[in-house]
Design an enzyme around this catalytic site. Structure first.
Site, PDB file in Angstrom:
ATOM      1  CB  SER A 128      -0.967  -0.057   1.191  1.00  0.00           C
ATOM      2  OG  SER A 128      -1.996   0.893   1.084  1.00  0.00           O
TER       3      SER A 128
ATOM      4  CG  ASP B 246      -7.325  -2.291  -3.628  1.00  0.00           C
ATOM      5  OD1 ASP B 246      -7.904  -1.497  -2.862  1.00  0.00           O
ATOM      6  OD2 ASP B 246      -6.106  -2.496  -3.602  1.00  0.00           O
TER       7      ASP B 246
ATOM      8  CG  HIS C 213      -5.937  -1.976   0.046  1.00  0.00           C
ATOM      9  ND1 HIS C 213      -5.439  -1.489  -1.151  1.00  0.00           N
ATOM     10  CD2 HIS C 213      -5.148  -1.447   1.024  1.00  0.00           C
ATOM     11  CE1 HIS C 213      -4.405  -0.697  -0.901  1.00  0.00           C
ATOM     12  NE2 HIS C 213      -4.204  -0.666   0.406  1.00  0.00           N
TER      13      HIS C 213
END
Length: 205
Positions: free
Chosen positions: A107, A157, A188
């Site tokens: 991320s 996501d 995610h």
């Protein structure tokens, strides 16, 4: 060990007779220098693990650069923080006698790893980008010829649009990187497929 260089960090030395490159572990928002150590050990057993803490706080949560809103990055800060991180990696390599690492970022950590590839390509031997976005609207020209990059995206996501992840992969390929982009079921968060693909890809380097 963790406070002697420019970033608070953890180092796990290589074990056994491994010839694996070290991993530069780059956590997501709210993580810290311990967050990805178990992941690093799972996907690259025996490799040295270098894990810095992001120096930006967002509501008390560490990050590697500032953002203006969800998915909207402060690009001037991205550039500045990527330079700081590249300098830290150079310090750590000298202090711990490490070769160039492969980044393993999740991320926010994957996004700063992408910025390193474009802005300081000599810092990394390659990268595993988990749930990554384009870190810069218009990345600078960079020579990434032969640089291995694995991008693992989530099909559902809610944070990273599919178009954005594909644009990231295309831009890295255009710069010469050897990109393997996989789109996995899920969102995610990470699943077993991420671990298996990352482990197999790293083992083949």
């Amino acid at each position: 060990m963790s406070n002697s260089l420019s970033h608070v960090h953890r180092l796990v030395p290589a074990s056994g007779e491994t010839a694996r490159p070290p991993l530069l572990l780059l956590h997501g928002t709210g993580g810290d220098e311990a967050d990805l150590l178990p992941l690093g050990d799972m996907v690259a057993p025996g490799a040295a693990l270098l894990s810095p803490r992001g120096q930006v706080l967002e509501n008390g949560m560490p990050r590697f650069f500032r953002r203006l809103a969800e998915g909207v990055f402060d690009e001037a800060d991205v550039v500045a923080r990527a330079g700081d991180l590249a300098a830290f990696v150079a310090e750590a390599r000298a202090a711990y006698d490490l070769p160039a690492p492969v980044a393993l970022g999740f991320s926010n950590g994957a996004n700063i790893a992408g910025a390193l590839l474009w802005l300081h390509p000599e810092t990394l031997a390659g990268a595993v980008l988990l749930r990554a976005m384009m870190p810069l609207g218009t990345p600078p020209a960079a020579d990434l010829r032969g640089k291995p990059v694995l991008i693992l995206s989530g099909a559902a996501d809610p944070i990273v649009p599919a178009e954005n992840a594909e644009r990231l992969a295309s831009a890295l390929r255009a710069a010469g990187a050897n990109v393997d982009h996989r789109i996995l079921p899920g969102g995610h968060g990470l699943g077993q497929a991420d671990l298996t693909l990352a482990r197999d890809w790293l083992a083949a380097l």
